[in-house]
Design a protein around this motif. Structure first.
Motif, PDB file in Angstrom:
ATOM      1  N   GLU A  21       5.809 -21.527 -78.820  1.00  0.00           N
ATOM      2  CA  GLU A  21       6.644 -22.561 -80.057  1.00  0.00           C
ATOM      3  C   GLU A  21       6.645 -23.994 -79.745  1.00  0.00           C
ATOM      4  N   PRO A  22       6.298 -24.326 -80.452  1.00  0.00           N
ATOM      5  CA  PRO A  22       6.962 -25.811 -80.509  1.00  0.00           C
ATOM      6  C   PRO A  22       8.016 -26.565 -80.278  1.00  0.00           C
ATOM      7  N   ARG A  23       9.056 -25.476 -81.271  1.00  0.00           N
ATOM      8  CA  ARG A  23      10.311 -25.882 -80.594  1.00  0.00           C
ATOM      9  C   ARG A  23      11.493 -25.281 -79.679  1.00  0.00           C
ATOM     10  N   MET A  24      12.120 -26.511 -78.609  1.00  0.00           N
ATOM     11  CA  MET A  24      12.429 -25.719 -77.230  1.00  0.00           C
ATOM     12  C   MET A  24      13.749 -26.967 -77.703  1.00  0.00           C
ATOM     13  N   GLY A  25      14.463 -26.558 -77.469  1.00  0.00           N
ATOM     14  CA  GLY A  25      15.902 -27.422 -77.518  1.00  0.00           C
ATOM     15  C   GLY A  25      16.817 -26.620 -76.353  1.00  0.00           C
ATOM     16  N   HIS A  26      17.425 -28.174 -76.198  1.00  0.00           N
ATOM     17  CA  HIS A  26      19.420 -27.658 -74.983  1.00  0.00           C
ATOM     18  C   HIS A  26      20.256 -27.460 -75.661  1.00  0.00           C
ATOM     19  N   CYS A  27      20.980 -26.325 -75.915  1.00  0.00           N
ATOM     20  CA  CYS A  27      21.791 -25.592 -76.078  1.00  0.00           C
ATOM     21  C   CYS A  27      23.470 -26.289 -75.825  1.00  0.00           C
ATOM     22  N   HIS A  28      24.246 -27.299 -76.233  1.00  0.00           N
ATOM     23  CA  HIS A  28      26.031 -27.817 -76.054  1.00  0.00           C
ATOM     24  C   HIS A  28      26.864 -27.468 -76.239  1.00  0.00           C
ATOM     25  N   CYS A  29      26.272 -25.763 -77.161  1.00  0.00           N
ATOM     26  CA  CYS A  29      27.779 -24.756 -77.565  1.00  0.00           C
ATOM     27  C   CYS A  29      28.378 -24.087 -76.396  1.00  0.00           C
ATOM     28  N   SER A  30      29.894 -24.613 -77.138  1.00  0.00           N
ATOM     29  CA  SER A  30      30.303 -23.408 -75.089  1.00  0.00           C
ATOM     30  C   SER A  30      30.380 -22.655 -75.035  1.00  0.00           C
ATOM     31  N   MET A  31      29.344 -21.337 -76.361  1.00  0.00           N
ATOM     32  CA  MET A  31      29.117 -19.696 -75.459  1.00  0.00           C
ATOM     33  C   MET A  31      27.967 -19.821 -74.751  1.00  0.00           C
ATOM     34  N   ALA A 110      15.402 -31.890 -78.466  1.00  0.00           N
ATOM     35  CA  ALA A 110      16.184 -31.231 -78.581  1.00  0.00           C
ATOM     36  C   ALA A 110      17.628 -31.584 -78.739  1.00  0.00           C
ATOM     37  N   HIS A 111      18.813 -31.887 -78.669  1.00  0.00           N
ATOM     38  CA  HIS A 111      19.779 -31.623 -77.868  1.00  0.00           C
ATOM     39  C   HIS A 111      20.803 -30.755 -79.582  1.00  0.00           C
ATOM     40  N   ILE A 112      21.373 -29.702 -78.860  1.00  0.00           N
ATOM     41  CA  ILE A 112      21.827 -29.515 -80.030  1.00  0.00           C
ATOM     42  C   ILE A 112      23.953 -28.698 -80.008  1.00  0.00           C
ATOM     43  N   PHE A 113      24.077 -29.121 -81.074  1.00  0.00           N
ATOM     44  CA  PHE A 113      25.550 -28.447 -81.471  1.00  0.00           C
ATOM     45  C   PHE A 113      26.055 -29.183 -79.919  1.00  0.00           C
ATOM     46  N   HIS A 130      21.597 -33.211 -82.243  1.00  0.00           N
ATOM     47  CA  HIS A 130      22.095 -32.899 -83.291  1.00  0.00           C
ATOM     48  C   HIS A 130      23.311 -32.870 -82.958  1.00  0.00           C
ATOM     49  N   GLN A 131      24.940 -32.852 -84.091  1.00  0.00           N
ATOM     50  CA  GLN A 131      25.921 -32.564 -83.989  1.00  0.00           C
ATOM     51  C   GLN A 131      26.129 -30.846 -83.902  1.00  0.00           C
ATOM     52  N   GLU A 132      25.327 -30.122 -85.493  1.00  0.00           N
ATOM     53  CA  GLU A 132      25.566 -28.419 -84.823  1.00  0.00           C
ATOM     54  C   GLU A 132      24.133 -28.278 -84.917  1.00  0.00           C
ATOM     55  N   GLY A 133      23.404 -27.317 -85.288  1.00  0.00           N
ATOM     56  CA  GLY A 133      22.649 -26.527 -85.455  1.00  0.00           C
ATOM     57  C   GLY A 133      21.168 -28.157 -85.993  1.00  0.00           C
TER      58      GLY A 133
END
Length: 135
Positions: A21-31, A110-113, A130-133
């Protein structure tokens, strides 16, 4: 897009993806940072009917966090393999993009969290943050 394959570091757990799918993201959450041991985790997404585990199900283990998110990993080598949100409806699977064996043409979008990003890492690209999701 051609079928793609992926696997954990030791190769005991493998999977096949028919279409990304086209949605791919870098997640920066602590978990995600702790789970991947990195500044962020990068996830690709596939519809569940376009993704299947092809070997090593006996090595595939789940960790459910206090917030209800579920992460899957190889119990032999510890490779991070997939993520599911607490409110997962089962329509998509998010998997660690770096475990793919194939090169892909799509890029993260995108970058999330980012509110939780590592203070020692600077985001230096022009992707939306995105500050959150996303929603």
């Amino acid at each position: 897009m051609n079928k793609m394959t992926g696997r954990c570091l030791c190769g005991k757990v493998s999977y096949q993806v028919e279409q990304l799918e086209p949605r791919m993201g870098h997640c920066h959450c602590s978990m995600c940072r702790k789970f991947h041991g990195a500044a962020f985790a990068t996830y690709g997404e596939a519809k569940t009917e376009n993704f299947r585990w092809t070997s090593g199900l006996e090595y595939l283990k789940k960790f459910t966090a206090e917030n209800g998110t579920v992460r899957q990993f190889c119990s032999e080598c510890g490779s991070s393999l997939s993520f599911a949100p607490a409110n997962d409806e089962g329509r998509f699977i998010e998997f660690s993009l770096a475990t793919l064996d194939n090169e892909i043409k799509l890029k993260p979008d995108a970058h999330i969290f980012v509110a939780y990003k590592a203070n020692w890492f600077d985001i230096c690209d022009n992707l939306p943050q995105h500050q959150e999701g996303r929603e």
